[in-house]
Design a protein around this motif. Structure first.
Motif, mmCIF file in Angstrom:
data_model
loop_
_atom_site.group_PDB
_atom_site.id
_atom_site.type_symbol
_atom_site.label_atom_id
_atom_site.label_comp_id
_atom_site.label_asym_id
_atom_site.label_seq_id
_atom_site.Cartn_x
_atom_site.Cartn_y
_atom_site.Cartn_z
ATOM 1 N N THR A 142 -12.325 5.974 -3.964
ATOM 2 C CA THR A 142 -12.837 4.609 -4.101
ATOM 3 C C THR A 142 -13.319 4.169 -2.717
ATOM 4 O OG1 THR A 142 -10.700 3.583 -3.610
ATOM 5 C CG2 THR A 142 -11.167 4.028 -5.940
ATOM 6 N N ARG A 143 -14.037 3.056 -2.666
ATOM 7 C CA ARG A 143 -14.486 2.561 -1.362
ATOM 8 C C ARG A 143 -13.268 2.191 -0.500
ATOM 9 N NH1 ARG A 143 -18.736 0.861 -4.630
ATOM 10 N NH2 ARG A 143 -20.714 1.724 -3.921
ATOM 11 N N TYR A 144 -13.352 2.557 0.759
ATOM 12 C CA TYR A 144 -12.281 2.315 1.744
ATOM 13 C C TYR A 144 -11.068 3.239 1.553
ATOM 14 C CZ TYR A 144 -14.974 -1.684 3.334
ATOM 15 O OH TYR A 144 -15.981 -2.489 3.831
ATOM 16 N N HIS A 145 -11.209 4.276 0.756
ATOM 17 C CA HIS A 145 -10.161 5.307 0.685
ATOM 18 C C HIS A 145 -9.899 5.796 2.116
ATOM 19 C CE1 HIS A 145 -8.897 9.416 -1.329
ATOM 20 N NE2 HIS A 145 -8.068 9.072 -0.361
ATOM 21 N N THR A 146 -8.661 5.648 2.538
ATOM 22 C CA THR A 146 -8.304 5.824 3.955
ATOM 23 C C THR A 146 -7.132 6.790 4.084
ATOM 24 O OG1 THR A 146 -9.005 3.548 4.353
ATOM 25 C CG2 THR A 146 -7.513 4.506 5.987
ATOM 26 N N GLN A 178 -3.243 1.990 -4.136
ATOM 27 C CA GLN A 178 -2.311 3.099 -4.328
ATOM 28 C C GLN A 178 -2.067 3.800 -2.997
ATOM 29 O OE1 GLN A 178 -4.277 4.834 -7.718
ATOM 30 N NE2 GLN A 178 -2.456 4.509 -8.965
ATOM 31 N N ILE A 179 -0.819 4.099 -2.722
ATOM 32 C CA ILE A 179 -0.418 4.791 -1.501
ATOM 33 C C ILE A 179 0.222 6.102 -1.926
ATOM 34 C CG2 ILE A 179 1.134 4.694 0.488
ATOM 35 C CD1 ILE A 179 0.752 1.529 0.159
ATOM 36 N N ILE A 180 -0.391 7.203 -1.485
ATOM 37 C CA ILE A 180 0.001 8.521 -1.994
ATOM 38 C C ILE A 180 0.154 9.482 -0.821
ATOM 39 C CG2 ILE A 180 -0.784 10.501 -3.394
ATOM 40 C CD1 ILE A 180 -2.557 8.399 -4.929
ATOM 41 N N SER A 181 1.202 10.288 -0.850
ATOM 42 C CA SER A 181 1.336 11.364 0.125
ATOM 43 C C SER A 181 1.819 12.614 -0.597
ATOM 44 C CB SER A 181 2.322 10.978 1.227
ATOM 45 O OG SER A 181 2.328 11.985 2.220
ATOM 46 N N ASN A 182 1.027 13.661 -0.532
ATOM 47 C CA ASN A 182 1.351 14.904 -1.229
ATOM 48 C C ASN A 182 2.071 15.861 -0.285
ATOM 49 O OD1 ASN A 182 -0.087 13.982 -3.511
ATOM 50 N ND2 ASN A 182 -2.012 14.691 -2.625
ATOM 51 N N THR A 183 3.141 16.464 -0.770
ATOM 52 C CA THR A 183 3.893 17.453 0.003
ATOM 53 C C THR A 183 3.906 18.770 -0.753
ATOM 54 O OG1 THR A 183 5.336 15.989 1.300
ATOM 55 C CG2 THR A 183 6.246 18.105 0.703
ATOM 56 N N GLY A 184 3.203 19.777 -0.210
ATOM 57 C CA GLY A 184 3.210 21.106 -0.818
ATOM 58 C C GLY A 184 2.016 21.334 -1.735
ATOM 59 N N ALA A 185 1.623 22.601 -1.818
ATOM 60 C CA ALA A 185 0.420 22.960 -2.570
ATOM 61 C C ALA A 185 0.523 22.582 -4.044
ATOM 62 C CB ALA A 185 0.148 24.455 -2.430
ATOM 63 N N ALA A 186 1.693 22.794 -4.644
ATOM 64 C CA ALA A 186 1.838 22.473 -6.067
ATOM 65 C C ALA A 186 1.772 20.968 -6.300
ATOM 66 C CB ALA A 186 3.149 23.030 -6.608
ATOM 67 N N ALA A 187 2.003 20.211 -5.234
ATOM 68 C CA ALA A 187 1.895 18.748 -5.316
ATOM 69 C C ALA A 187 0.513 18.277 -4.842
ATOM 70 C CB ALA A 187 2.992 18.086 -4.495
ATOM 71 N N HIS A 213 -0.209 13.149 5.761
ATOM 72 C CA HIS A 213 -1.112 11.997 5.697
ATOM 73 C C HIS A 213 -0.752 11.148 4.500
ATOM 74 C CE1 HIS A 213 -2.897 15.460 3.655
ATOM 75 N NE2 HIS A 213 -3.352 14.604 2.750
ATOM 76 N N PHE A 214 -1.003 9.869 4.642
ATOM 77 C CA PHE A 214 -0.856 8.928 3.535
ATOM 78 C C PHE A 214 -2.250 8.477 3.119
ATOM 79 C CE2 PHE A 214 3.670 8.002 3.072
ATOM 80 C CZ PHE A 214 4.173 8.669 4.174
ATOM 81 N N HIS A 215 -2.533 8.622 1.835
ATOM 82 C CA HIS A 215 -3.775 8.080 1.294
ATOM 83 C C HIS A 215 -3.560 6.601 0.979
ATOM 84 C CE1 HIS A 215 -5.690 12.025 0.004
ATOM 85 N NE2 HIS A 215 -4.425 12.420 0.098
ATOM 86 N N VAL A 267 -5.577 4.089 -1.247
ATOM 87 C CA VAL A 267 -6.691 4.077 -2.199
ATOM 88 C C VAL A 267 -6.776 2.691 -2.844
ATOM 89 C CG1 VAL A 267 -7.768 5.222 -4.180
ATOM 90 C CG2 VAL A 267 -6.237 6.518 -2.662
ATOM 91 N N PRO A 268 -7.695 1.865 -2.364
ATOM 92 C CA PRO A 268 -7.866 0.563 -3.010
ATOM 93 C C PRO A 268 -8.318 0.750 -4.455
ATOM 94 C CG PRO A 268 -8.956 0.618 -0.859
ATOM 95 C CD PRO A 268 -8.576 2.030 -1.198
ATOM 96 N N ARG A 269 -7.735 -0.006 -5.356
ATOM 97 C CA ARG A 269 -8.045 0.156 -6.767
ATOM 98 C C ARG A 269 -8.593 -1.130 -7.382
ATOM 99 N NH1 ARG A 269 -6.007 4.323 -9.667
ATOM 100 N NH2 ARG A 269 -7.602 3.472 -11.059
ATOM 101 N N SER A 270 -9.425 -0.947 -8.393
ATOM 102 C CA SER A 270 -9.874 -2.090 -9.186
ATOM 103 C C SER A 270 -10.022 -1.613 -10.624
ATOM 104 C CB SER A 270 -11.210 -2.627 -8.664
ATOM 105 O OG SER A 270 -12.254 -1.780 -9.085
#
Ligand code: AMP
Ligand code: ZN
Length: 133
Positions: A35-39, A82-91, A99-101, A103-106
């Motif tokens: 989304t726009r401003y995905h940081t 949304q604030i997301i952080s993935n740990t590991g390939a299966a995740a 890193h923390f994503h 993701v502004p949502r609408s």
């Protein structure tokens, strides 16, 4: 010493669209935005993921996540994030520098994270918790 793409971004050795920076943390726009401003917010020091990051650096990073969320709300009126952080390939971690994503949502962004849920597993919860003791 590990050196990876996000290490290079964090010290300005690789180009990025910087949102914010301090001594310990760097935040920049994701090159493939959902989304726009995905940081993305990263520590400047290299850590792979949630398992190895030093507690002090984790605090610095999450504080910047909040700072940017508030910035986007104040400047852009974005209330849903949304604030997301993935740990590991299966995740679905693909860059192995934590890193923390952000993701502004609408309701009109066309995105949908949909969990397949299993209420039938409630019967296993007591056994599951027993394994942690
Ligand atoms: P993940 O799948 O959680 O590891 O997320 C990695 C994210 O990093 C993806 O969303 C990529 O689009 C993003 N990405 C990879 N390289 C760069 C880069 N050089 N600059 C900005 N974003 C990047
Ligand atoms: Zn790194």
């Amino acid at each position: 010493m590990t050196d990876c793409i996000f290490c290079r971004v964090g010290r300005g050795a690789s180009p990025s669209w910087k949102v914010y920076e301090n001594d310990k943390v760097y935040a920049f726009l994701d090159i493939n935005p959902a989304t726009r401003y995905h940081t993305l917010v990263i520590p400047k020091a290299h850590y792979t993921n949630i398992f190895d990051i030093a507690e002090e650096d984790l605090k610095e990073v999450i504080t910047v996540v909040q700072k940017i969320a508030r910035l986007y709300r104040e400047k852009l009126g974005m209330e849903d994030i949304q604030i997301i952080s993935n740990t590991g390939a299966a995740a679905q971690q693909t860059v192995f520098h934590i890193h923390f994503h952000i993701v502004p949502r609408s309701t009109t962004d066309g995105q949908d994270i949909h969990w397949v849920t299993h209420r039938e597993w409630r019967g296993e919860f007591n056994d599951m918790l027993e394994k942690l003791r």
